[in-house]
Write a protein that holds these residues in place. Structure first.
Motif, PDB file in Angstrom:
ATOM      1  N   ALA A   8       0.816  -1.162   0.037  1.00  0.00           N
ATOM      2  CA  ALA A   8      -0.154  -0.010   0.077  1.00  0.00           C
ATOM      3  C   ALA A   8       0.888   1.262  -0.060  1.00  0.00           C
ATOM      4  O   ALA A   8       2.096   1.131   0.124  1.00  0.00           O
ATOM      5  N   VAL A   9       0.140   2.468  -0.206  1.00  0.00           N
ATOM      6  CA  VAL A   9       0.982   3.810  -0.276  1.00  0.00           C
ATOM      7  C   VAL A   9      -0.087   4.787  -0.015  1.00  0.00           C
ATOM      8  O   VAL A   9      -1.218   4.753   0.104  1.00  0.00           O
ATOM      9  N   ILE A  10       0.814   5.821   0.787  1.00  0.00           N
ATOM     10  CA  ILE A  10       0.023   7.063   1.020  1.00  0.00           C
ATOM     11  C   ILE A  10       0.685   7.940   0.489  1.00  0.00           C
ATOM     12  O   ILE A  10       1.968   7.981   0.635  1.00  0.00           O
ATOM     13  N   PHE A  11       0.141   9.004  -0.219  1.00  0.00           N
ATOM     14  CA  PHE A  11       0.655  10.059  -0.826  1.00  0.00           C
ATOM     15  C   PHE A  11       0.452  11.385   0.004  1.00  0.00           C
ATOM     16  O   PHE A  11      -0.468  11.547   1.080  1.00  0.00           O
ATOM     17  N   CYS A  12       1.252  12.439  -0.447  1.00  0.00           N
ATOM     18  CA  CYS A  12       1.472  13.667   0.457  1.00  0.00           C
ATOM     19  C   CYS A  12       2.124  14.715  -0.378  1.00  0.00           C
ATOM     20  O   CYS A  12       3.457  14.391  -0.972  1.00  0.00           O
ATOM     21  N   HIS A  13       1.676  15.767  -0.515  1.00  0.00           N
ATOM     22  CA  HIS A  13       2.242  17.017  -1.226  1.00  0.00           C
ATOM     23  C   HIS A  13       1.821  18.308  -0.300  1.00  0.00           C
ATOM     24  O   HIS A  13       0.747  18.373   0.327  1.00  0.00           O
ATOM     25  N   ASN A  14       2.644  19.171  -0.503  1.00  0.00           N
ATOM     26  CA  ASN A  14       2.317  20.583   0.327  1.00  0.00           C
ATOM     27  C   ASN A  14       1.887  21.428  -0.728  1.00  0.00           C
ATOM     28  O   ASN A  14       2.023  21.502  -1.966  1.00  0.00           O
ATOM     29  N   HIS A  15       1.096  22.588  -0.217  1.00  0.00           N
ATOM     30  CA  HIS A  15       0.589  23.575  -0.928  1.00  0.00           C
ATOM     31  C   HIS A  15       1.433  24.974  -0.415  1.00  0.00           C
ATOM     32  O   HIS A  15       1.024  25.380   0.808  1.00  0.00           O
ATOM     33  N   PRO A  16       2.502  25.444  -0.876  1.00  0.00           N
ATOM     34  CA  PRO A  16       3.146  26.511  -0.136  1.00  0.00           C
ATOM     35  C   PRO A  16       2.394  27.898  -0.085  1.00  0.00           C
ATOM     36  O   PRO A  16       2.651  28.431   0.837  1.00  0.00           O
ATOM     37  N   SER A  17       1.252  27.962  -0.818  1.00  0.00           N
ATOM     38  CA  SER A  17       0.342  28.924  -0.647  1.00  0.00           C
ATOM     39  C   SER A  17      -0.432  28.972   0.832  1.00  0.00           C
ATOM     40  O   SER A  17      -0.893  30.095   1.281  1.00  0.00           O
ATOM     41  N   GLY A  18      -0.359  27.657   1.315  1.00  0.00           N
ATOM     42  CA  GLY A  18      -0.965  27.745   2.657  1.00  0.00           C
ATOM     43  C   GLY A  18      -2.268  27.037   2.687  1.00  0.00           C
ATOM     44  O   GLY A  18      -2.840  26.590   3.706  1.00  0.00           O
ATOM     45  N   VAL A  19      -2.957  27.258   1.508  1.00  0.00           N
ATOM     46  CA  VAL A  19      -4.249  26.423   1.412  1.00  0.00           C
ATOM     47  C   VAL A  19      -4.197  24.960   1.328  1.00  0.00           C
ATOM     48  O   VAL A  19      -3.680  24.478   0.187  1.00  0.00           O
ATOM     49  N   SER A  20      -4.769  24.045   1.921  1.00  0.00           N
ATOM     50  CA  SER A  20      -4.670  22.693   1.908  1.00  0.00           C
ATOM     51  C   SER A  20      -5.998  22.078   1.204  1.00  0.00           C
ATOM     52  O   SER A  20      -6.184  20.915   1.009  1.00  0.00           O
ATOM     53  N   GLU A  21      -6.808  22.803   0.566  1.00  0.00           N
ATOM     54  CA  GLU A  21      -7.916  22.335  -0.154  1.00  0.00           C
ATOM     55  C   GLU A  21      -7.379  21.810  -1.538  1.00  0.00           C
ATOM     56  O   GLU A  21      -6.656  22.476  -2.100  1.00  0.00           O
ATOM     57  N   PRO A  22      -7.821  20.622  -2.039  1.00  0.00           N
ATOM     58  CA  PRO A  22      -7.618  19.918  -3.121  1.00  0.00           C
ATOM     59  C   PRO A  22      -7.877  20.561  -4.495  1.00  0.00           C
ATOM     60  O   PRO A  22      -9.021  21.253  -4.335  1.00  0.00           O
ATOM     61  N   SER A  23      -7.022  20.850  -5.405  1.00  0.00           N
ATOM     62  CA  SER A  23      -7.601  21.310  -6.558  1.00  0.00           C
ATOM     63  C   SER A  23      -7.958  20.291  -7.430  1.00  0.00           C
ATOM     64  O   SER A  23      -7.961  19.119  -7.238  1.00  0.00           O
ATOM     65  N   GLN A  24      -8.667  20.494  -8.515  1.00  0.00           N
ATOM     66  CA  GLN A  24      -9.174  19.452  -9.717  1.00  0.00           C
ATOM     67  C   GLN A  24      -8.134  18.667  -9.983  1.00  0.00           C
ATOM     68  O   GLN A  24      -8.347  17.549 -10.169  1.00  0.00           O
ATOM     69  N   SER A  25      -6.853  19.514 -10.302  1.00  0.00           N
ATOM     70  CA  SER A  25      -5.612  18.511 -10.815  1.00  0.00           C
ATOM     71  C   SER A  25      -5.275  17.769  -9.810  1.00  0.00           C
ATOM     72  O   SER A  25      -4.700  16.492 -10.011  1.00  0.00           O
TER      73      SER A  25
END
Length: 224
Positions: free
Chosen positions: A168-185
């Motif tokens: 299994a795998v867990i992914f993670c990435h950061n948003h330097p803008s500070g907003v953690s809401e996911p984009s459509q992409s």
């Protein structure tokens, strides 16, 4: 007034021993780290000044050590110690999630990823590869990008999963803008990765997005 002249029951060190560290405020805990103040300012006064100047304890702990070294009451030695404490906490959390079921301790996983990614000034994509018991086999920073995006290649992630013999795998990435809401992409990428890994029987358990002070979970949002 110097802290040593306070009533014994009110001193941060004595309160820590009698009531435990959780009973102390952030300023009091920081004052214990500083140990001494400067002329006319106690260690607690300096701690409050530092907390106010950075806006939060998180911002203070992740500040550039060179900047901290120039502040009154800190200097190079304490700035280096503060950076070392932050790194020790990050490594301790890393050990904790490596020895336990990642799904059984989601708070520790989130805390670890937040410490690792929250203050990066570029997007970074991380994968935690897990065994059949959801124990962490490896945590890898696979891709790095710009302020707003990172190019992620499913083929490389599948290759790394097979190398680690991951279940299994867990992914993670950061948003330097500070907003953690996911984009459509972000959502499209997550589904593409899940589809690619399904072909080699590797489960995608979650995808976290680290913002400023919070971590968003795809699984908790029902997006997986």
């Amino acid at each position: 007034m110097s802290i040593k002249h306070w009533p014994t029951a009110e001193r941060p060190r004595e309160r820590l021993f009698s009531a435990g560290p959780s009973a102390l405020s952030e300023a009091e805990l920081l004052a214990l780290f500083l140990r001494t103040g400067v002329r006319g300012r106690s260690a607690l006064d300096l701690a409050r000044d530092l907390r106010a100047a950075f806006g939060s304890l998180t911002e203070l702990l992740h500040a550039n050590p060179a900047r901290l070294a120039d502040l009154p009451g800190l200097g190079p030695a304490k700035a280096a110690q503060l950076a070392a404490v932050t790194e020790l906490v990050r490594r301790g959390l890393g050990e904790q999630i490596a020895c336990a079921d990642a799904l059984g301790s989601p708070a520790a996983v989130k805390a670890y990823l937040r410490l690792r990614l929250q203050h990066r000034d570029r997007e970074v994509f991380v994968a935690l590869f897990l065994d059949a018991q959801n124990r962490v086999l490896a945590c890898e920073e696979l891709f790095a990008g710009t302020l707003t995006q990172t190019s992620v290649y499913p083929r490389e992630i599948v290759r790394r999963a097979l190398i680690h013999n991951a279940a299994a795998v867990i992914f993670c990435h950061n948003h330097p803008s500070g907003v953690s809401e996911p984009s459509q992409s972000d959502e499209l990428l997550t589904h593409a990765l899940r589809k690619a890994l399904d072909l080699v029987d590797v489960r995608v358990l979650d995808h976290f997005i680290v913002g400023r002070g919070e971590v968003m979970s795809f699984a908790e949002r029902g997006l997986l």
